[in-house]
Design a protein around this motif. Structure first.
Motif, PDB file in Angstrom:
ATOM      1  N   THR A 249       0.818  -1.197  -0.002  1.00 32.87           N
ATOM      2  CA  THR A 249       0.240   0.173   0.147  1.00 32.87           C
ATOM      3  C   THR A 249       0.831   1.303   0.022  1.00 32.87           C
ATOM      4  N   LYS A 250       1.590   1.437   0.873  1.00 35.16           N
ATOM      5  CA  LYS A 250       2.378   2.860   1.344  1.00 35.16           C
ATOM      6  C   LYS A 250       3.298   2.867  -0.120  1.00 35.16           C
ATOM      7  N   PRO A 251       4.316   2.003  -0.571  1.00 39.23           N
ATOM      8  CA  PRO A 251       4.991   2.402  -1.719  1.00 39.23           C
ATOM      9  C   PRO A 251       4.264   2.526  -2.811  1.00 39.23           C
ATOM     10  N   LEU A 252       3.055   1.792  -3.291  1.00 38.32           N
ATOM     11  CA  LEU A 252       2.275   2.224  -4.476  1.00 38.32           C
ATOM     12  C   LEU A 252       1.489   3.471  -4.100  1.00 38.32           C
ATOM     13  N   LEU A 253       1.057   3.757  -3.097  1.00 38.26           N
ATOM     14  CA  LEU A 253       0.381   5.134  -2.909  1.00 38.26           C
ATOM     15  C   LEU A 253       1.564   6.194  -2.879  1.00 38.26           C
ATOM     16  N   ASP A 254       2.430   6.339  -2.694  1.00 40.68           N
ATOM     17  CA  ASP A 254       3.599   6.962  -2.608  1.00 40.68           C
ATOM     18  C   ASP A 254       3.897   7.316  -4.062  1.00 40.68           C
ATOM     19  N   MET A 255       4.286   6.315  -4.834  1.00 39.18           N
ATOM     20  CA  MET A 255       4.708   6.052  -5.989  1.00 39.18           C
ATOM     21  C   MET A 255       3.663   6.958  -6.898  1.00 39.18           C
ATOM     22  N   LEU A 256       2.487   6.571  -6.740  1.00 43.45           N
ATOM     23  CA  LEU A 256       1.435   7.345  -7.521  1.00 43.45           C
ATOM     24  C   LEU A 256       1.279   8.623  -7.248  1.00 43.45           C
ATOM     25  N   ILE A 258       3.659  10.529  -6.341  1.00 43.04           N
ATOM     26  CA  ILE A 258       4.644  11.360  -7.099  1.00 43.04           C
ATOM     27  C   ILE A 258       4.701  11.619  -8.659  1.00 43.04           C
ATOM     28  N   ILE A 259       3.822  10.377  -9.086  1.00 44.25           N
ATOM     29  CA  ILE A 259       3.351  10.626 -10.482  1.00 44.25           C
ATOM     30  C   ILE A 259       2.462  11.625 -10.702  1.00 44.25           C
ATOM     31  N   LYS A 260       1.368  11.795  -9.746  1.00 43.79           N
ATOM     32  CA  LYS A 260       0.316  12.772  -9.956  1.00 43.79           C
ATOM     33  C   LYS A 260       0.813  14.276  -9.753  1.00 43.79           C
ATOM     34  N   GLU A 268      12.177  15.496  -7.421  1.00 51.29           N
ATOM     35  CA  GLU A 268      13.314  14.951  -6.977  1.00 51.29           C
ATOM     36  C   GLU A 268      13.340  14.535  -5.659  1.00 51.29           C
ATOM     37  N   ASP A 269      12.897  15.321  -4.546  1.00 51.63           N
ATOM     38  CA  ASP A 269      13.232  15.370  -3.047  1.00 51.63           C
ATOM     39  C   ASP A 269      12.276  13.977  -3.024  1.00 51.63           C
ATOM     40  N   ALA A 270      10.913  14.203  -3.303  1.00 50.84           N
ATOM     41  CA  ALA A 270      10.076  12.903  -2.888  1.00 50.84           C
ATOM     42  C   ALA A 270      10.514  11.775  -3.398  1.00 50.84           C
ATOM     43  N   LEU A 271      11.171  11.493  -4.570  1.00 48.06           N
ATOM     44  CA  LEU A 271      11.506  10.446  -5.191  1.00 48.06           C
ATOM     45  C   LEU A 271      12.692   9.818  -4.318  1.00 48.06           C
ATOM     46  N   ALA A 272      13.695  10.911  -3.919  1.00 46.01           N
ATOM     47  CA  ALA A 272      14.735  10.460  -3.024  1.00 46.01           C
ATOM     48  C   ALA A 272      14.443   9.746  -1.840  1.00 46.01           C
ATOM     49  N   GLU A 273      13.094  10.294  -1.217  1.00 46.45           N
ATOM     50  CA  GLU A 273      12.550   9.691  -0.147  1.00 46.45           C
ATOM     51  C   GLU A 273      11.737   8.617  -0.094  1.00 46.45           C
TER      52      GLU A 273
END
Length: 377
Positions: A249-256, A258-260, A268-273
């Protein structure tokens, strides 16, 4: 695109099924007749299982012609039976034939379609649950060999036929789930509507634990909300309510997320985190094709490039566990590889005989992969 060689599927030997009869209150003189019938049916069942076992061995030895002969013998010996257990073996032989017809070196799609048609004609008027489950499977697998429109038609026909039969509640949920996947990329709004209906059904029941297909629908609706520029708030709330125990859940929610957000701002900061929090997450069962199609249609070149770069980073991590399946192992390759890229292809094959009471699962997205999966019972 996955260019790994296709592995020839394994067909397991049939499982032994005991044929039991319930004795009714009847004169003693009738008992020998019942016992004889039971014995004959048991003998036929064992004979058919032996033939299926031998056919499986021929198949494993790439002796397809010999396997076909034995499957045809099983079909001939079982087609006129009224015993559901014998007819299950009849179906097993036809599913196996269809699978072998549809793979290399035969590649005879028309023959596979005809194999499924025999099952459909045989079981369409049955009232037996197991035989009708075979009917459902044959209907879907046959439609996969025709066209996407035929598959959607098959889904709609099955929903209409079985929606009021409580015995097939799980099958209908799975069919609706698959229908929504088939609609993705073609009619995203309708796909979301189907997802919403699935979710609403279980919410109305007040269930605390949702079926796996419904859980997947929540995450997929978040993805569809991004693609269709709709508000994803309700789906994020559902994910936080029902999917907190899932490691995905968390990795997919965070990934989506970032894309949104990448539609407007650098991430870049969110991706690094994200990479720091989920260095070993490899996106099992997640497909990026719809996000890539959407990104490639974005008018702003700068926004398109930014989003494709982020998708590329996530997809590279998906494949980084195994260098042999990593299409991005060339460090000098450009992220432009994601523009107009084709969907990856895989080949999955399954067994031709399963437990009689096994669940009947369907391929979640028959159009993610160019090669269909043939499921037999």
């Amino acid at each position: 695109m996955d260019k790994s060689p296709r592995v020839k599927p394994t067909i397991e030997e049939p499982l032994v099924v005991t044929n039991k009869h319930i004795k009714k209150h009847s004169p003693i003189i009738q008992q020998p007749i019942l016992e004889t019938n039971s014995t004959q049916e048991s003998n036929l069942s064992q004979e058919l299982k032996a033939l299926l076992t031998q056919a499986s061995k021929h198949f494993r030895n790439t002796e397809d012609a010999e396997a076909f002969k034995l499957y045809d013998e099983v079909i001939k010996k079982s087609e006129n039976s009224n015993d559901p257990k014998i007819l299950m073996l009849f179906a097993n032989a036809l599913f196996a034939k269809a699978m072998i017809h549809n793979i290399y070196p035969n590649n005879d799609t028309d023959a596979a379609i005809e194999d499924y048609e025999v099952i459909l004609n045989k079981f369409k008027n049955s009232d037996n649950k197991e035989l009708l489950q075979n009917y459902i499977s044959a209907k879907i697998e046959q439609a996969k060999l025709l066209s996407k429109d035929d598959l959607l038609t098959a889904y709609n026909e099955l929903i209409k036929k079985f929606k009021n039969d409580n015995r097939f509640e799980n099958e209908i949920d799975e069919i609706m789930f698959n229908k929504s996947f088939a609609l993705m990329g073609e009619n995203d709004e309708e796909a979301m509507e189907v997802f919403d209906n699935i979710i609403a059904k279980y919410q109305a029941k007040g269930e605390k634990k949702l079926p796996e297909a419904v859980e997947s629908s929540i995450l997929n609706n978040i993805e569809l909300s991004i693609i269709t520029s709709n508000d994803d708030t309700q789906y994020v709330e559902l994910a936080n309510k029902y999917l907190t125990d899932s490691p995905h859940t968390k990795p997919l929610l965070d990934m989506l997320n970032i894309i949104k957000n990448a539609q407007e701002l650098d991430q870049e900061d969110a991706l690094a985190e994200w990479r720091e929090e989920h260095p070993n997450y490899y996106f099992p069962d997640w497909d990026f094709s719809e996000l890539k199609k959407w990104a490639n249609n974005i008018e702003s070149k700068e926004t398109k490039k930014r989003i494709l770069n982020y998708i590329g980073t996530f997809e590279k991590q998906k494949y980084s566990r195994n260098i042999y399946s990593d299409p991005y192992q060339n460090e000098n390759s450009s992220n432009e590889i994601y523009e107009n890229s084709e969907e990856s292809t895989t080949y999955e094959a399954i067994n031709d005989v399963e437990e009689e009471d096994s669940s009947h699962l369907y391929e979640p997205d028959p159009y993610t992969n160019s090669n269909t999966t043939i499921q037999a019972y």
